[in-house]
Each structure stands twice: as structure tokens, then as C-alpha cells.
Scaffold this motif. Structure first.
Motif, PDB file in Angstrom:
ATOM      1  N   HIS A  10       0.890  -1.258  -0.013  1.00 57.00           N
ATOM      2  CA  HIS A  10       0.038   0.122  -0.008  1.00 57.00           C
ATOM      3  C   HIS A  10       0.929   1.112   0.023  1.00 57.00           C
ATOM      4  CE1 HIS A  10      -3.173   2.682   0.831  1.00 57.00           C
ATOM      5  NE2 HIS A  10      -2.624   3.316   1.715  1.00 57.00           N
ATOM      6  N   HIS A  12       0.654   5.592   0.275  1.00 58.81           N
ATOM      7  CA  HIS A  12      -0.447   6.408   0.405  1.00 58.81           C
ATOM      8  C   HIS A  12      -0.432   7.431  -0.525  1.00 58.81           C
ATOM      9  CE1 HIS A  12      -2.453   9.435   3.156  1.00 58.81           C
ATOM     10  NE2 HIS A  12      -1.689  10.523   2.609  1.00 58.81           N
ATOM     11  N   ASP A  13      -1.556   7.766  -1.060  1.00 60.09           N
ATOM     12  CA  ASP A  13      -2.052   8.687  -2.007  1.00 60.09           C
ATOM     13  C   ASP A  13      -3.090   9.607  -1.357  1.00 60.09           C
ATOM     14  OD1 ASP A  13      -3.139  10.236  -4.170  1.00 60.09           O
ATOM     15  OD2 ASP A  13      -3.272   8.347  -5.626  1.00 60.09           O
ATOM     16  N   ALA A  14      -2.145  10.836  -1.158  1.00 57.53           N
ATOM     17  CA  ALA A  14      -2.909  12.034  -0.325  1.00 57.53           C
ATOM     18  C   ALA A  14      -4.038  12.468  -1.213  1.00 57.53           C
ATOM     19  CB  ALA A  14      -2.023  13.024  -0.213  1.00 57.53           C
ATOM     20  N   VAL A  17      -7.006   9.994  -1.142  1.00 58.74           N
ATOM     21  CA  VAL A  17      -7.550   9.972   0.296  1.00 58.74           C
ATOM     22  C   VAL A  17      -8.588  11.417   0.597  1.00 58.74           C
ATOM     23  CG1 VAL A  17      -7.318  10.279   2.763  1.00 58.74           C
ATOM     24  CG2 VAL A  17      -5.872   8.586   1.146  1.00 58.74           C
ATOM     25  N   GLU A  20     -11.650  10.771  -1.455  1.00 61.89           N
ATOM     26  CA  GLU A  20     -12.590   9.840  -0.822  1.00 61.89           C
ATOM     27  C   GLU A  20     -13.317  10.560   0.289  1.00 61.89           C
ATOM     28  OE1 GLU A  20     -12.475   5.804   1.775  1.00 61.89           O
ATOM     29  OE2 GLU A  20     -10.776   6.436   0.574  1.00 61.89           O
ATOM     30  N   LEU A  21     -12.822  11.386   1.259  1.00 54.16           N
ATOM     31  CA  LEU A  21     -13.151  11.868   2.097  1.00 54.16           C
ATOM     32  C   LEU A  21     -14.268  12.947   1.914  1.00 54.16           C
ATOM     33  CD1 LEU A  21     -10.147  12.249   4.334  1.00 54.16           C
ATOM     34  CD2 LEU A  21     -11.924  10.926   5.036  1.00 54.16           C
ATOM     35  N   THR A  32     -18.006   9.242   6.621  1.00 53.40           N
ATOM     36  CA  THR A  32     -16.624   8.605   6.450  1.00 53.40           C
ATOM     37  C   THR A  32     -16.295   7.357   6.489  1.00 53.40           C
ATOM     38  OG1 THR A  32     -16.188   9.013   8.642  1.00 53.40           O
ATOM     39  CG2 THR A  32     -16.008  11.091   7.061  1.00 53.40           C
ATOM     40  N   TYR A  36     -10.724   5.828   8.906  1.00 56.85           N
ATOM     41  CA  TYR A  36     -10.030   7.323   9.442  1.00 56.85           C
ATOM     42  C   TYR A  36     -10.223   7.605  10.793  1.00 56.85           C
ATOM     43  CZ  TYR A  36      -9.712   7.716   4.542  1.00 56.85           C
ATOM     44  OH  TYR A  36      -9.251   7.306   2.956  1.00 56.85           O
ATOM     45  N   ASP A  39      -5.944   7.484  13.647  1.00 53.25           N
ATOM     46  CA  ASP A  39      -4.987   7.903  13.301  1.00 53.25           C
ATOM     47  C   ASP A  39      -3.932   7.716  14.557  1.00 53.25           C
ATOM     48  OD1 ASP A  39      -6.056   9.417  15.147  1.00 53.25           O
ATOM     49  OD2 ASP A  39      -5.431  11.356  14.469  1.00 53.25           O
ATOM     50  N   ASP A 137      -3.802  -2.450   2.211  1.00 47.01           N
ATOM     51  CA  ASP A 137      -5.165  -1.889   2.585  1.00 47.01           C
ATOM     52  C   ASP A 137      -6.206  -3.137   2.092  1.00 47.01           C
ATOM     53  OD1 ASP A 137      -7.449  -1.017   3.186  1.00 47.01           O
ATOM     54  OD2 ASP A 137      -7.261   1.034   2.157  1.00 47.01           O
ATOM     55  N   LEU A 230      -5.856  15.357   6.613  1.00 46.69           N
ATOM     56  CA  LEU A 230      -5.863  14.754   5.215  1.00 46.69           C
ATOM     57  C   LEU A 230      -6.648  15.565   3.969  1.00 46.69           C
ATOM     58  CD1 LEU A 230      -7.061  11.252   6.596  1.00 46.69           C
ATOM     59  CD2 LEU A 230      -4.572  11.884   5.758  1.00 46.69           C
TER      60      LEU A 230
END
Length: 322
Positions: A10, A12-14, A17, A20-21, A32, A36, A39, A137, A230
């Protein structure tokens, strides 16, 4: 001593993310994903929740595993590869690897950094047991990579404790369990060992998700700070309250964040105005009966199931043979 291996899939693709949010926050019923909530601070708050008198799920599961470990050993295959889903500190699986005579251990979490230290400690306890940390993920389904070099002739035990399956709606749970059935492979004796929280009195459930100390409220509200980081939004915690309610028709506890008054939330390129008392749906916790969850496992493709429960029938651990 064997040295653990680590595979990080995986990345992380900021931007993804944030998209999606913001898609969830812009929906008619804002929502959501519960992932999430976790953290760094959220994870520590959840650990505190498991110590609360109102929330006995984690303690009950541990007692159940201890009480029935000998019988479980009669049902589960010896010499299996254990695949621990959402391994975290690896403690739950660590207590079973020896008694269940595991031959390999794969700790799966979204980041290998989450399990690196735990695997190091666990390796000292089991110096000859091959161990792998897999960063992926699996919330959308489990796909074990070729890089693991799994032996197709070796039975697999997929281990999914803690009742995280309750975060899925029944339709989502079916699709997820189907992916786990595929991941069990074709070796004889393979299967899934999974924890499930059982349906109980709504008054008890309400207290478990809205405790007197307010730890669950802090856990839920901390999500807003995580979203700000995020997605670049400007949620203010003081504008929101934690709300939990039991949805009898869906047999689930729902967690929401409710606006205390009219609130306008901004983010890069957009905004949303929330009316007073409007909510953001942050988590589901579906509760099952033993027959209903056994039927779900069969619908997902598992051939045989066996369930162990605590004396008060509050929690169940299922062994589902593929």
C-alpha cells in the motif's frame, strides 16, 4: 534466529484520500469510512476504550479464546500459515501461534511500520517461526500477493479477531468474506477464524458506544482533526457532539457526529453547510446472532462452521473451513 521479512504494497495517495473523504462529506447523508478513526491518537483512544467497564468486547474475546483454546486446536489445522488481518501489536495471534502449532506467520496491516516492532518481539518468542509483515489495505477485500510465496499445499488460517467485521453492512460483509474465502487457497483444512460481537440488550450497546467518561466521544471527535489534516478542511471540534444510536431494523449501533448548530465547513475548492443537528455517519457496528452469521459464512462459500461463545453469549469466535 529467523529474521522477519517485510513487504509494503500500500502506498499513501494523499489526493485519493482527500477525494474519498470529500465525496463522503458531500453526500446527502454525510459519511466517512471508519478506518479514518484510527490515526495515532485515535488508535490510542481505542485502546483506552477496551479498558472501559462499558466495553467488554475485547476482554470477553480474550477470555473466550483462553477458555476454548484446547477445543479450537482440535478443529484448526496443524502446520498452517497464519494470516493475521489487522495485526497491529500482534498480541492476539501471538498467544495462539504456539498452541496451534503454526508453521508460518503473516502479519497484515496497512503499514509494515505498524507491525515492525511487534514482529521483532514476537520473533524472539518464536525464533524458528518464519514471519512476514505485509503492508496492504484489505478493507475492500483481501488479495494475497505472489511476493509472499505461499505454498499452495500448506493450509492457511486467516485470523480476523475483534469483531471488525461489524463495521461492514451485511452486503459488504458478504463480499469481504468471499474475498477471504478465496484467500484461504485450496489446501485441505484451510479456513477463517473470526471474532463476532453478538446482539445484546440495546441499553448495554448504547452504554458501550457512549461511555460515562467520554472516551468514545473523544475517539469519534478526533476524526475531525484527522480529516482536517488529510483533506485540508476546517472542522472545529467544539461545533460537534458525539452521538450513538441503536438501529434495530439493521441490528447495528451507529456512530455519528452531530452539528451543535448551523456549521459551515470549508476545504480547498468547496464547502458544505450543515444544519443544526445534521450528522456525519462515522461508523457502523453490526451485531449478529450465531445462526445468522453462520448462514453468512456459508453464503460466502465456507463449507463448515463451528462457533464458540462465552457463557453469557455476548461474543462468538467462528471457525469456518473453506
Amino acid at each position: 534466529m529467523t529474521i522477519p521479512q517485510f513487504i509494503q504494497l500500500h502506498q499513501h495517495d494523499a489526493a485519493a484520500v482527500a477525494q474519498e473523504l470529500l465525496q463522503g462529506l458531500s453526500a446527502p447523508q454525510a459519511y466517512t469510512s471508519p478506518k479514518y478513526l484510527y490515526d495515532a491518537l485515535g488508535s490510542r483512544l481505542f485502546e483506552a476504550i477496551t479498558e472501559l467497564p462499558e466495553y467488554d468486547l475485547t476482554r470477553t474475546e480474550a477470555q473466550l479464546m483462553c477458555l476454548h483454546s484446547a477445543d479450537m486446536a482440535q478443529h484448526l489445522p496443524k502446520g498452517a500459515c497464519w494470516v493475521d488481518l489487522g495485526a497491529g501489536n500482534c498480541e492476539k495471534a501471538g498467544r495462539l501461534l504456539g498452541p496451534m502449532q503454526a508453521a508460518r506467520y503473516v502479519a497484515v496491516d496497512i503499514s509494515v511500520d505498524f507491525v515492525r516492532q511487534a514482529l521483532g518481539h514476537l520473533q524472539h518468542q518464536h525464533p524458528g517461526l518464519p514471519m512476514v509483515g505485509l503492508g496492504t489495505d484489505f478493507s475492500g477485500g483481501l488479495d494475497l500477493p505472489e511476493a509472499l510465496a505461499l505454498d499452495p499445499a500448506q493450509p492457511r488460517v486467516l485470523f480476523y479477531p475483534g469483531s471488525s467485521i461489524g463495521n461492514f453492512t451485511p452486503v459488504q460483509a458478504l463480499g469481504f468474506l468471499q474475498s477471504l474465502h478465496r484467500a484461504c487457497g485450496t489446501a485441505m483444512g484451510s479456513g477463517l477464524l473470526i471474532g463476532v460481537d453478538l446482539l445484546k440488550d440495546p441499553v448495554e450497546l448504547a452504554a458501550a458506544y457512549d461511555d460515562a467518561l467520554g472516551v468514545t466521544a473523544a475517539f469519534d471527535l478526533n476524526l475531525l482533526l484527522h480529516i482536517n489534516r488529510l483533506a485540508g478542511s476546517d472542522f472545529a471540534v467544539r461545533d460537534w457532539r458525539h452521538l450513538s444510536r441503536f438501529n434495530a431494523a439493521q441490528s447495528r449501533v451507529e456512530m455519528h457526529l452531530q452539528a451543535r448548530h448551523v456549521v459551515t465547513v470549508r476545504w480547498p475548492g468547496g464547502l458544505r453547510q450543515f444544519a443544526a443537528d445534521e450528522t456525519i455517519h462515522t461508523e457502523n457496528a453490526c451485531k449478529w446472532t450465531v445462526p445468522d452469521f453462520a448462514a453468512l459464512l456459508h453464503a460466502a462459500g465456507f463449507a463448515k462452521t463451528h462457533a464458540w461463545t462465552d457463557p453469557a453469549q455476548r461474543f462468538a469466535v467462528f471457525w469456518a473451513q473453506s
